[in-house]
Every structure is written in structure tokens, then in C-alpha cells.
Design a protein around this motif. Structure first.
Motif, PDB file in Angstrom:
ATOM      1  N   GLN A 259       5.568   8.061  -0.171  1.00 38.28           N
ATOM      2  CA  GLN A 259       5.726   7.494   1.175  1.00 38.28           C
ATOM      3  C   GLN A 259       4.991   6.154   1.273  1.00 38.28           C
ATOM      4  O   GLN A 259       5.506   5.181   1.839  1.00 38.28           O
ATOM      5  N   GLU A 260       3.786   6.066   0.677  1.00 39.15           N
ATOM      6  CA  GLU A 260       3.006   4.822   0.690  1.00 39.15           C
ATOM      7  C   GLU A 260       3.757   3.726  -0.060  1.00 39.15           C
ATOM      8  O   GLU A 260       3.774   2.563   0.360  1.00 39.15           O
ATOM      9  N   MET A 261       4.408   4.086  -1.151  1.00 38.37           N
ATOM     10  CA  MET A 261       5.164   3.111  -1.933  1.00 38.37           C
ATOM     11  C   MET A 261       6.393   2.636  -1.174  1.00 38.37           C
ATOM     12  O   MET A 261       6.727   1.444  -1.196  1.00 38.37           O
TER      13      MET A 261
ATOM     14  N   GLU B 271      14.235   5.275  -4.125  1.00 45.39           N
ATOM     15  CA  GLU B 271      13.256   6.317  -4.448  1.00 45.39           C
ATOM     16  C   GLU B 271      13.193   6.546  -5.953  1.00 45.39           C
ATOM     17  O   GLU B 271      12.118   6.749  -6.523  1.00 45.39           O
ATOM     18  N   THR B 272      14.345   6.488  -6.617  1.00 43.06           N
ATOM     19  CA  THR B 272      14.381   6.676  -8.077  1.00 43.06           C
ATOM     20  C   THR B 272      13.588   5.587  -8.779  1.00 43.06           C
ATOM     21  O   THR B 272      12.821   5.852  -9.724  1.00 43.06           O
TER      22      THR B 272
ATOM     23  N   LEU C 267      -5.117   1.732   2.058  1.00 47.10           N
ATOM     24  CA  LEU C 267      -4.107   2.771   1.876  1.00 47.10           C
ATOM     25  C   LEU C 267      -4.159   3.737   3.062  1.00 47.10           C
ATOM     26  O   LEU C 267      -5.229   4.098   3.543  1.00 47.10           O
ATOM     27  N   ASN C 268      -2.991   4.170   3.526  1.00 49.82           N
ATOM     28  CA  ASN C 268      -2.922   5.137   4.624  1.00 49.82           C
ATOM     29  C   ASN C 268      -3.184   6.527   4.053  1.00 49.82           C
ATOM     30  O   ASN C 268      -2.357   7.096   3.344  1.00 49.82           O
ATOM     31  N   VAL C 269      -4.360   7.082   4.358  1.00 52.22           N
ATOM     32  CA  VAL C 269      -4.794   8.331   3.722  1.00 52.22           C
ATOM     33  C   VAL C 269      -3.907   9.514   4.097  1.00 52.22           C
ATOM     34  O   VAL C 269      -3.902  10.538   3.400  1.00 52.22           O
ATOM     35  N   ASP C 270      -3.171   9.403   5.190  1.00 51.76           N
ATOM     36  CA  ASP C 270      -2.304  10.509   5.617  1.00 51.76           C
ATOM     37  C   ASP C 270      -0.925  10.454   4.960  1.00 51.76           C
ATOM     38  O   ASP C 270      -0.129  11.387   5.090  1.00 51.76           O
ATOM     39  N   ASN C 271      -0.636   9.341   4.281  1.00 52.12           N
ATOM     40  CA  ASN C 271       0.652   9.212   3.587  1.00 52.12           C
ATOM     41  C   ASN C 271       0.643   9.977   2.273  1.00 52.12           C
ATOM     42  O   ASN C 271      -0.406  10.117   1.616  1.00 52.12           O
ATOM     43  N   GLU C 272       1.834  10.418   1.857  1.00 51.59           N
ATOM     44  CA  GLU C 272       2.016  10.868   0.484  1.00 51.59           C
ATOM     45  C   GLU C 272       2.163   9.627  -0.396  1.00 51.59           C
ATOM     46  O   GLU C 272       2.490   8.540   0.093  1.00 51.59           O
ATOM     47  N   ILE C 273       1.941   9.793  -1.698  1.00 53.99           N
ATOM     48  CA  ILE C 273       1.995   8.638  -2.606  1.00 53.99           C
ATOM     49  C   ILE C 273       3.350   7.939  -2.525  1.00 53.99           C
ATOM     50  O   ILE C 273       3.431   6.711  -2.370  1.00 53.99           O
TER      51      ILE C 273
ATOM     52  N   LYS D  21      -1.122  13.801  -1.027  1.00 54.56           N
ATOM     53  CA  LYS D  21      -1.644  12.941   0.026  1.00 54.56           C
ATOM     54  C   LYS D  21      -2.665  11.958  -0.580  1.00 54.56           C
ATOM     55  O   LYS D  21      -3.424  12.311  -1.488  1.00 54.56           O
ATOM     56  N   ILE D  22      -2.684  10.740  -0.067  1.00 59.46           N
ATOM     57  CA  ILE D  22      -3.635   9.732  -0.534  1.00 59.46           C
ATOM     58  C   ILE D  22      -5.077  10.235  -0.389  1.00 59.46           C
ATOM     59  O   ILE D  22      -5.928   9.987  -1.244  1.00 59.46           O
ATOM     60  N   LYS D  23      -5.346  10.994   0.677  1.00 55.06           N
ATOM     61  CA  LYS D  23      -6.731  11.399   0.965  1.00 55.06           C
ATOM     62  C   LYS D  23      -7.293  12.385  -0.063  1.00 55.06           C
ATOM     63  O   LYS D  23      -8.509  12.547  -0.158  1.00 55.06           O
TER      64      LYS D  23
END
Length: 640
Positions: free
Chosen positions: A405-407, A416-417, A397-403, A436-438
Motif C-alpha cells: 500500500q505504501e508503494m 501491483e505486479t 513512512l505511514n506506519v499504518d500502511n501495508e508495505i 504493516k510498516i509499524k
């Protein structure tokens, strides 16, 4: 034995506990349950003295000893062999052994009566401490939780964190504290080891408090469930299944009381509003205003059980044959995993791959996924689209992504919905999706990785321990998702509740071969028990009995005699306690039949509460008495 009275504990401005109370009695087997973040592990640390409560107190008996297994022990390192680390539980006995060795060395040159007398006293104490059996006990427990005999002399530092945690568990079990506290003990155990620990805890002489997300484990080894919720501790006098049913009934009663109270409040408020301006009604209005202010409000029920609806989309359906393994062999040097074995996965199969650690389950999963070099052939069928979930995917998982955004970057093409809908099923709602993933916990990262796996539009899923780090609510959500999944999957898991909920076929590895059972996990367990019963010799001839008796060593017979004596003393103590409770129960029954008592509701209620407690204690004691009688009978047969 231990009492928690009016406990409050604040983190910042948030009350994790507020005026919470709990009483732990000797031999209680308690499961501590609740959503992640409610403070289960924190409570164990407060009991252990690691954290100090904001207010309230934890009182324990002078002779109460506490053993605490927690995840912090993963970092413990030692150069010593694991057998010696486990034997540290017998510090006093090992010190006696060292002193005996020193005196024996002294006797090589000094034969005085004083030295001989000292040796005799040391040996008596050593025998009273069962010093001659401590090594055998340590070996039994270490092997029971999954170590091979050859592993016992390997240094602790050579094992992974999960295996080191097993050694710490073994050490605690050998110490036999009067209160044993276990925080997620099944996280690093395989299925056979979990079952071994269950049996051990059921027969454990002391009290046990366990935090676990493994519902089957809790069902099999606890007799009391304590729910942590909204800063309080609520006790249910049964295992986890009992707790679920009882909580459902309590919630229905509470919801009815809430709705009735809300209706009464609305009627009262209407009266106040209607007659507020009328002087003739002012006294009645004020009376009702004060009544509302004094009212003890019933809270609306918040149901933690979430029902979810997943909409899986496949761009194409796979062919009938999903994966075919043809004469597959796999080894790592001298370590043989598979030997010339064949198997087939068909469309619609929902396979649970079970068994002990080290047998090659995860290796087989990677072979099926095409990630391992092998001898033989693995063929994937027509239109098979696979997706692999394993613990290392959390690190991907990219730790700098928001959840969210990762999806989006998972490339499913969902809007998005739609993605928010999937995340909502995995307990990420509203603003949570922008975390954030982190900053996520291990369980939250697992949920994100699982959500990514399930939106991949794959028609064949490979899941390696998907319930690790998930709480009970998340496991139940995953079960619902897999029940609604119309594709094919194979999963490695030690969570029996999960396996029971999703699998229609069982695979296991035996003699380096893939074995298959066409049925559910419950059916598989019954089938295995029948085979074991058929293979177990139950009827011996007189000659065979004599031969069996000859094979027993004097040590085994002595151990059985000592155990019989201990059980006999314990039985006498239980019988004495039953007699005293029966007398107290009879006294209370007479009191309740007294006219002065049953005409006084408050007095009758207080006596009835005492009576119900004594009845519950008597039930437990009678169950203990029956178990002891059976154990004594078995020991007597062994000795004879």
C-alpha cells in the motif's frame, strides 16, 4: 579462553541455536556474520550472560574479562564531561590518585615515616598502573574516533546518541578486556574513525568478536569468520573475503554431494517400488528401506546471494548539466561549512561524497537538493527530476500502511505486479508485502524507503547514508540496483564496499571547498597515499636528526622504553610457544610415519587433525613473531 559447547537457545518454539559450538582463543579476531534475524546479537548477549541458554554451556577462563558494546548503550546519559566518562575505565588507577591526593593533604601536617612510606607505596602502584599516561591515552582514543580536543570537557548528555556510543566505545577500548565484543561498531562512525578503529583492533592484545555489516571493516580487522546459519556456527579461518570464496567452494561440494545422493535415493526408491511385491526380493527391499531410513541426508544448498534485475524507467532524460554550484557559501553562525566554492554534476555522474562527520557532507547534499539557504547560486539543469533519500524518510513512512500500500501511494504509476517485483528485489516476497510498516525493523523500513526512492522515475538521486541499518545482503542488492541505474546520483556514505561498487567520481570537503577526484574509490585512496608519501619527510640530515631528537620529551622516551620492555617479554613468550609447538609438530610427524599408524585410517585421521591445528597455530605465531620484531626494531630506533 572461552568455549561455547552444544548451545541451544529457543525463542518460543523456534530454535535460534541448536547444539552450536565455538571456541575463542586469546588474540582471535572473529567476525560474526549471517542474515538479519539469525541470532548474531543474541549470541553476544548469551556470552555476556544477559541471556541464559536453553541447554549447553558457555565456559570461560577465570582471568577472562568481557567488554561488550551494544546498541542499548545509546540511552546512557551522564552530566560528566566525556573525558571523565572515558577515564572511568581506570577505576583502580583513579582511586589510587584520589588516595595519593588525600595522603599529600595529610602530609601538610603529618611528616611521620608511616605516612611517607604509605605515599611511596601508593606512588609505586600508581606508576605500575601507568597512571601518569591514562589521561593522554583517553584523549588519544577519543580524538581517534572523531572528537575534537574542545569536545572533551563537554558533558556526555549534550551529545547525540551516536556520539555517546563513541564515548562508550572509547571507554571499552581503554578497559582492554581480554574479550572485546562489538555489535555494529561502525554504525555511528565516519570513515576516518572507522579506519582508526580498524588499526586499533588489528593491534589489540586481546580477543575480539565483532558483528558488522561493513565488509571492508571486517576484511581489515578480523582473521576468522564465523557464520551464523540454520542454528549452527560454522568457522572459516580467514577474513570476510576469504569466507566468501571458501563458502562458495563448500557450497559447490555440498550441492554436488546433494545431487549425487538424490540420484542414489531415486534409484533405491525405484528398486523398492519395483520389487516390493516380489517375495524373492523381500530381503533386498527391506535392506534398502532400512538403508534409506539410516541415511544421513545432505541438505540442498540455499544461496543467500541474490542477483536482481531492476528496470528503471525515466519519463525524460536530463540535460548534460544536472546541477551547477556557483560560488556557494554556507555557515551556521560562526561555524563555516562552505566558502565561495563551485562545482558541477553532469549526467551519468555517480558521485560518492566522503569524509569525516561535521565537515558538512549532509548539508552539501541538502544544498544540492535545494533544501538550504545559501550565499551564491545552485542551478538545476534541463529536465532534472530529483529524488532525495535520507534517514528522516523512514519517519515519513505511514506506519499504518501495508508495505505494498505504501508503494502504491508513492505515485509511480506502476502496476501491483511491477511493485511486487521491486519489493521482491528488496527481500519482500509473497505475504511479506502485506506487513504493516509499524511492525518492521529499522533495516526493513530502510529497504521500503529505498524502494520508494528508486521507483520514483527520478533521473537524479540524492542518497544520504543509504546503507545504514542494512545487512550485507541488502547492501549488495542496493549496489546491483545502483550499477543498473542509468541516471545520475550523489551519495554520502561511510561504507567503503558500497562506495567501491557504485562510484565513478569522488567528492570531499577540504578547507570549506568542494574537491573532486575523477576516478573510483580505490584509485582515490591510492592517489591520496602517494601524496601523503611525497609530503612525508623520510630522509633527515644528521643535524635534522639531532634536532628531532631534542624535541622528544623524557616522558615519550620513558614510554617507548616501557613499551620496548613489554614487547621484548612478549617476544620471548612467543618464541617459547613456537619452540614447544615445533617439538609437538615433530613428534606428530614421527607418529604419522609409523607403519602401525598410517595403516590405521581412523588413527591417522585423528593425528592428522591435531597436526593441522598445530600447523595453523604455528603460522599465526610466526606472523606475530615477525610483527613483534618489526615493532621492537621501530622502538629501538625511536629510543636511539
Amino acid at each position: 579462553m572461552l568455549s561455547i559447547n552444544n548451545l541451544s537457545y529457543f525463542i518460543g518454539g523456534r530454535a535460534l541455536y541448536e547444539n552450536a559450538s565455538l571456541h575463542i582463543k586469546p588474540k582471535d579476531k572473529i567476525g560474526l556474520v549471517g542474515l538479519n534475524g539469525t541470532g548474531k546479537s543474541t549470541l553476544l548477549k548469551i556470552i555476556n550472560g544477559d541471556y541464559q541458554p536453553t541447554s549447553g554451556e558457555v565456559q570461560k577462563a577465570k582471568d577472562c574479562t568481557i567488554g561488550f558494546l551494544n546498541q542499548d548503550m545509546l540511552s546512557y546519559q551522564s552530566e560528566d564531561p566525556i573525558l571523565e566518562v572515558a577515564l572511568e575505565a581506570f577505576k583502580e588507577t583513579l582511586a589510587l590518585q584520589a588516595e595519593i591526593d588525600r595522603v599529600l593533604k595529610q602530609m601538610e601536617t603529618d611528616y611521620s615515616d608511616a605516612v611517607i612510606d604509605k605515599l611511596a607505596k601508593l606512588q609505586d602502584r600508581f606508576e605500575a598502573n601507568e597512571g601518569y599516561t591514562v589521561k593522554a591515552k583517553a584523549e588519544e582514543i577519543l580524538e581517534g574516533i572523531g572528537f575534537n580536543t574542545a569536545d572533551l570537557m563537554r558533558p556526555l548528555k549534550t551529545f547525540s546518541g551516536g556520539w555517546r556510543m563513541r564515548v562508550m566505545l572509547a571507554k571499552l577500548l581503554l578497559e582492554k578486556p581480554s574479550l572485546l565484543m562489538l555489535d555494529e561498531p561502525t554504525n555511528h562512525l565516519d570513515l576516518p574513525s572507522i579506519q582508526w578503529v580498524e588499526n586499533y583492533l588489528k593491534n589489540y592484545d586481546g580477543a575480539v568478536v565483532v558483528v558488522s555489516h561493513d565488509q571492508e571493516f571486517l576484511d581489515n580487522c578480523i582473521d576468522t569468520t564465523v557464520e551464523v546459519s540454520h542454528g549452527t556456527l560454522t568457522t572459516y579461518s580467514g577474513n570476510y573475503s576469504f569466507y566468501k570464496e571458501e563458502k562458495k567452494e563448500r557450497m559447490e561440494i555440498q550441492q554436488n554431494a546433494y545431487e549425487n545422493q538424490q540420484q542414489m535415493i531415486k534409484q533405491t526408491e525405484k528398486f523398492i517400488e519395483r520389487f516390493r511385491a516380489k517375495a524373492t526380493k523381500s530381503n533386498q527391499v527391506q535392506s534398502r528401506v532400512k538403508a534409506l531410513e539410516r541415511l544421513d541426508r545432505v541438505n540442498e544448498v540455499v544461496d543467500d546471494n541474490i542477483s536482481v534485475n531492476f528496470k528503471f524507467k525515466f519519463s525524460q532524460k536530463s540535460g548534460r548539466d544536472v546541477v551547477t554550484l556557483d560560488h556557494v557559501s554556507k555557515s551556521y553562525g560562526d561555524l563555516k561549512i562552505l566558502a565561495n566554492t563551485s562545482a558541477r554534476i553532469e549526467r551519468g555522474d555517480k558521485i560518492a561524497l566522503i569524509g569525516a562527520n561535521g565537515k558538512g557532507k549532509s548539508t552539501l547534499l541538502r544544498i544540492i537538493g535545494g533544501g538550504e539557504k545559501i550565499d551564491g547560486k545552485v542551478s538545476h539543469g534541463h529536465n532534472v527530476i530529483k529524488s532525495f533519500y535520507a534517514q528522516h524518510q523512514l519517519e515519513a513512512l505511514n506506519v499504518d500502511n501495508e508495505i505494498l500500500q505504501e508503494m502504491v501511494q508513492a505515485g509511480s504509476g506502476k502496476t501491483e505486479t511491477e511493485l511486487r517485483g521491486v519489493l521482491g528485489c528488496f527481500l519482500f516476497s509473497n505475504e511479506d508485502v502485506f506487513k504493516k510498516i509499524k511492525v518492521l525493523s529499522g533495516g526493513e523500513k530502510s529497504r521500503v524507503a529505498l524502494a520508494k526512492t528508486l521507483i520514483s522515475e527520478a533521473n537524479f538521486l540524492l542518497l544520504d547514508e543509504p546503507t545504514n541499518h542494512l545487512d550485507m545482503q541488502s547492501v549488495n542488492i542496493l549496489i546491483q540496483a545502483m550499477e543498473q541505474y542509468e541516471g545520475t546520483f550523489i551519495t554520502v556514505s561511510h561504507d567503503r564496499h558500497f562506495i567501491k561498487g557504485v562510484a565513478n567520481k569522488i567528492w570531499y570537503l577540504e578547507n570549506h571547498q568542494i574537491k573532486e577526484y575523477l576516478g573510483t574509490y580505490d584509485e582515490y585512496i591510492y592517489w591520496k597515499s602517494q601524496i601523503k608519501e611525497e609530503e612525508s619527510p623520510t630522509n633527515f640530515t644528521q643535524k635534522e636528526k639531532k634536532e628531532q631528537k631534542k624535541k622528544r620529551t623524557n616522558t615519550e622516551l620513558d614510554e617507548a622504553k616501557r613499551e620496548l620492555k613489554k614487547k621484548g617479554q612478549f617476544l620471548a613468550d612467543v618464541e617459547d610457544r613456537i619452540l614447544k609447538l615445533e617439538e609437538r609438530k615433530s613428534t606428530l610427524e614421527k607418529e604419522m610415519s609409523d607403519a602401525d599408524v598410517y595403516s590405521d585410517a581412523d588413527k591417522l585421521e585423528k593425528i592428522n587433525q591435531k597436526y593441522q591445528v598445530i600447523k595453523a597455530d604455528l603460522l599465526k605465531l610466526n606472523q606475530s613473531w615477525e610483527s613483534l620484531v618489526e615493532e621492537i626494531s621501530t622502538l629501538e630506533e625511536t629510543i636511539s
